[in-house]
Motif scaffolding. Structure first.
Motif, PDB file in Angstrom:
ATOM      1  N   THR A   1       0.835  -1.197   0.000  1.00  0.00           N
ATOM      2  CA  THR A   1       0.000   0.000   0.000  1.00  0.00           C
ATOM      3  C   THR A   1       0.865   1.241   0.000  1.00  0.00           C
ATOM      4  OG1 THR A   1      -1.663  -1.197   1.269  1.00  0.00           O
ATOM      5  CG2 THR A   1      -1.872   1.202   1.178  1.00  0.00           C
ATOM      6  N   LEU A   2       0.542   2.166  -0.862  1.00  0.00           N
ATOM      7  CA  LEU A   2       1.318   3.387  -1.029  1.00  0.00           C
ATOM      8  C   LEU A   2       1.524   4.111   0.303  1.00  0.00           C
ATOM      9  CD1 LEU A   2       0.866   5.816  -3.978  1.00  0.00           C
ATOM     10  CD2 LEU A   2       0.942   6.728  -1.660  1.00  0.00           C
ATOM     11  N   ALA A   3       0.474   4.197   1.109  1.00  0.00           N
ATOM     12  CA  ALA A   3       0.523   4.956   2.358  1.00  0.00           C
ATOM     13  C   ALA A   3       1.464   4.349   3.394  1.00  0.00           C
ATOM     14  CB  ALA A   3      -0.874   5.088   2.945  1.00  0.00           C
ATOM     15  N   LYS A   4       1.803   3.083   3.232  1.00  0.00           N
ATOM     16  CA  LYS A   4       2.661   2.403   4.223  1.00  0.00           C
ATOM     17  C   LYS A   4       4.151   2.623   3.965  1.00  0.00           C
ATOM     18  CE  LYS A   4      -0.655  -1.140   5.561  1.00  0.00           C
ATOM     19  NZ  LYS A   4      -0.799  -0.626   6.943  1.00  0.00           N
ATOM     20  N   PHE A   5       4.488   3.263   2.850  1.00  0.00           N
ATOM     21  CA  PHE A   5       5.891   3.525   2.560  1.00  0.00           C
ATOM     22  C   PHE A   5       6.290   4.888   3.117  1.00  0.00           C
ATOM     23  CE2 PHE A   5       7.459   0.054  -0.025  1.00  0.00           C
ATOM     24  CZ  PHE A   5       6.292  -0.645  -0.270  1.00  0.00           C
ATOM     25  N   ASP A   6       7.503   4.926   3.678  1.00  0.00           N
ATOM     26  CA  ASP A   6       7.931   6.103   4.434  1.00  0.00           C
ATOM     27  C   ASP A   6       8.709   7.116   3.592  1.00  0.00           C
ATOM     28  OD1 ASP A   6       8.384   3.540   6.638  1.00  0.00           O
ATOM     29  OD2 ASP A   6       7.098   5.224   7.213  1.00  0.00           O
ATOM     30  N   TYR A   7       9.471   6.635   2.643  1.00  0.00           N
ATOM     31  CA  TYR A   7      10.317   7.519   1.848  1.00  0.00           C
ATOM     32  C   TYR A   7      10.212   7.157   0.371  1.00  0.00           C
ATOM     33  CZ  TYR A   7      12.299   8.654   6.376  1.00  0.00           C
ATOM     34  OH  TYR A   7      12.445   9.038   7.671  1.00  0.00           O
ATOM     35  N   TRP A   8      10.372   8.179  -0.474  1.00  0.00           N
ATOM     36  CA  TRP A   8      10.206   8.027  -1.916  1.00  0.00           C
ATOM     37  C   TRP A   8      11.344   8.684  -2.682  1.00  0.00           C
ATOM     38  CZ3 TRP A   8       6.009   5.434  -4.011  1.00  0.00           C
ATOM     39  CH2 TRP A   8       5.022   5.076  -3.096  1.00  0.00           C
ATOM     40  N   GLY A   9      11.654   8.097  -3.833  1.00  0.00           N
ATOM     41  CA  GLY A   9      12.581   8.728  -4.745  1.00  0.00           C
ATOM     42  C   GLY A   9      11.869   9.727  -5.643  1.00  0.00           C
ATOM     43  N   GLN A  10      12.641  10.356  -6.518  1.00  0.00           N
ATOM     44  CA  GLN A  10      12.091  11.379  -7.402  1.00  0.00           C
ATOM     45  C   GLN A  10      11.489  10.786  -8.668  1.00  0.00           C
ATOM     46  OE1 GLN A  10      11.850  14.790  -6.710  1.00  0.00           O
ATOM     47  NE2 GLN A  10      12.275  13.887  -4.713  1.00  0.00           N
ATOM     48  N   GLY A  11      11.808   9.543  -8.961  1.00  0.00           N
ATOM     49  CA  GLY A  11      11.225   8.873 -10.117  1.00  0.00           C
ATOM     50  C   GLY A  11      12.133   8.877 -11.331  1.00  0.00           C
ATOM     51  N   THR A  12      11.927   7.882 -12.200  1.00  0.00           N
ATOM     52  CA  THR A  12      12.650   7.792 -13.456  1.00  0.00           C
ATOM     53  C   THR A  12      11.641   7.416 -14.548  1.00  0.00           C
ATOM     54  OG1 THR A  12      14.551   6.775 -14.586  1.00  0.00           O
ATOM     55  CG2 THR A  12      13.289   5.347 -13.121  1.00  0.00           C
ATOM     56  N   GLN A  13      11.753   8.072 -15.687  1.00  0.00           N
ATOM     57  CA  GLN A  13      10.785   7.881 -16.758  1.00  0.00           C
ATOM     58  C   GLN A  13      11.096   6.628 -17.568  1.00  0.00           C
ATOM     59  OE1 GLN A  13       7.989   9.936 -17.795  1.00  0.00           O
ATOM     60  NE2 GLN A  13       7.601   8.114 -19.048  1.00  0.00           N
ATOM     61  N   VAL A  14      10.085   5.822 -17.776  1.00  0.00           N
ATOM     62  CA  VAL A  14      10.169   4.663 -18.666  1.00  0.00           C
ATOM     63  C   VAL A  14       9.139   4.857 -19.768  1.00  0.00           C
ATOM     64  CG1 VAL A  14       9.768   2.184 -18.886  1.00  0.00           C
ATOM     65  CG2 VAL A  14      11.004   3.087 -16.898  1.00  0.00           C
ATOM     66  N   THR A  15       9.598   4.827 -21.009  1.00  0.00           N
ATOM     67  CA  THR A  15       8.715   4.985 -22.152  1.00  0.00           C
ATOM     68  C   THR A  15       8.878   3.785 -23.076  1.00  0.00           C
ATOM     69  OG1 THR A  15       8.906   7.394 -22.032  1.00  0.00           O
ATOM     70  CG2 THR A  15       8.026   6.457 -24.069  1.00  0.00           C
ATOM     71  N   VAL A  16       7.777   3.116 -23.371  1.00  0.00           N
ATOM     72  CA  VAL A  16       7.795   1.941 -24.236  1.00  0.00           C
ATOM     73  C   VAL A  16       7.023   2.286 -25.502  1.00  0.00           C
ATOM     74  CG1 VAL A  16       7.299  -0.507 -24.432  1.00  0.00           C
ATOM     75  CG2 VAL A  16       7.832   0.478 -22.187  1.00  0.00           C
ATOM     76  N   SER A  17       7.719   2.242 -26.618  1.00  0.00           N
ATOM     77  CA  SER A  17       7.080   2.577 -27.894  1.00  0.00           C
ATOM     78  C   SER A  17       6.540   1.321 -28.569  1.00  0.00           C
ATOM     79  CB  SER A  17       8.079   3.266 -28.817  1.00  0.00           C
ATOM     80  OG  SER A  17       9.151   2.396 -29.109  1.00  0.00           O
ATOM     81  N   SER A  18       5.475   1.497 -29.313  1.00  0.00           N
ATOM     82  CA  SER A  18       4.842   0.351 -29.982  1.00  0.00           C
ATOM     83  C   SER A  18       5.416   0.118 -31.364  1.00  0.00           C
ATOM     84  CB  SER A  18       3.342   0.580 -30.083  1.00  0.00           C
ATOM     85  OG  SER A  18       3.083   1.783 -30.769  1.00  0.00           O
TER      86      SER A  18
END
Length: 124
Positions: free
Chosen positions: A107-124
């Motif tokens: 569950t999202l709410a149970k996590f205490d710390y987060w990163g800034q994120g990295t973009q993943v793009t999958v082209s068809s």
């Protein structure tokens, strides 16, 4: 101060693979669950995978089960997400997170710390 830094995102064709990494620093407990979430444009952040502190227990979202593998290297404080057979619907910003618990949580709410994120793009 806890810091999570993701890397490994990018652009890949459908059917391809990517490996995401998330390095953590400043953790005050080695007993923790590490997780990956993702957020596509216009959608809520959703759970992808989580792994227990020992690496022995893993949980996956149904949409990625059999294609993604989560693992961790506690000596490096790093968690990985190997993504195979990628689909365009996997396109999203991928976030890693830490929960100070020895129980694998999803569950999202149970996590205490987060990163800034990295973009993943999958082209068809």
């Amino acid at each position: 101060q806890v810091r999570l830094v993701e890397s490994g995102g990018g652009l890949v064709q459908a059917g391809g693979s990517l490996r995401l990494s998330c390095a953590a620093s400043g953790l005050t407990s080695s007993t923790n669950t590490r997780g990956w979430f993702r957020q596509a444009p216009g959608k809520e952040r959703e759970f992808v995978a989580a792994v227990s502190w020992s690496g022995g227990n893993t949980v996956y979202a149904g949409s990625v089960k059999g294609r993604f593998t989560i693992s961790r290297d506690n000596a490096k404080n790093t968690v990985y997400l190997q993504m195979n057979s990628l689909k365009p619907e996997d396109t999203a910003i991928y976030y890693c997170a830490v929960a100070y618990t020895n129980v694998v949580v999803t569950t999202l709410a149970k996590f205490d710390y987060w990163g800034q994120g990295t973009q993943v793009t999958v082209s068809s």
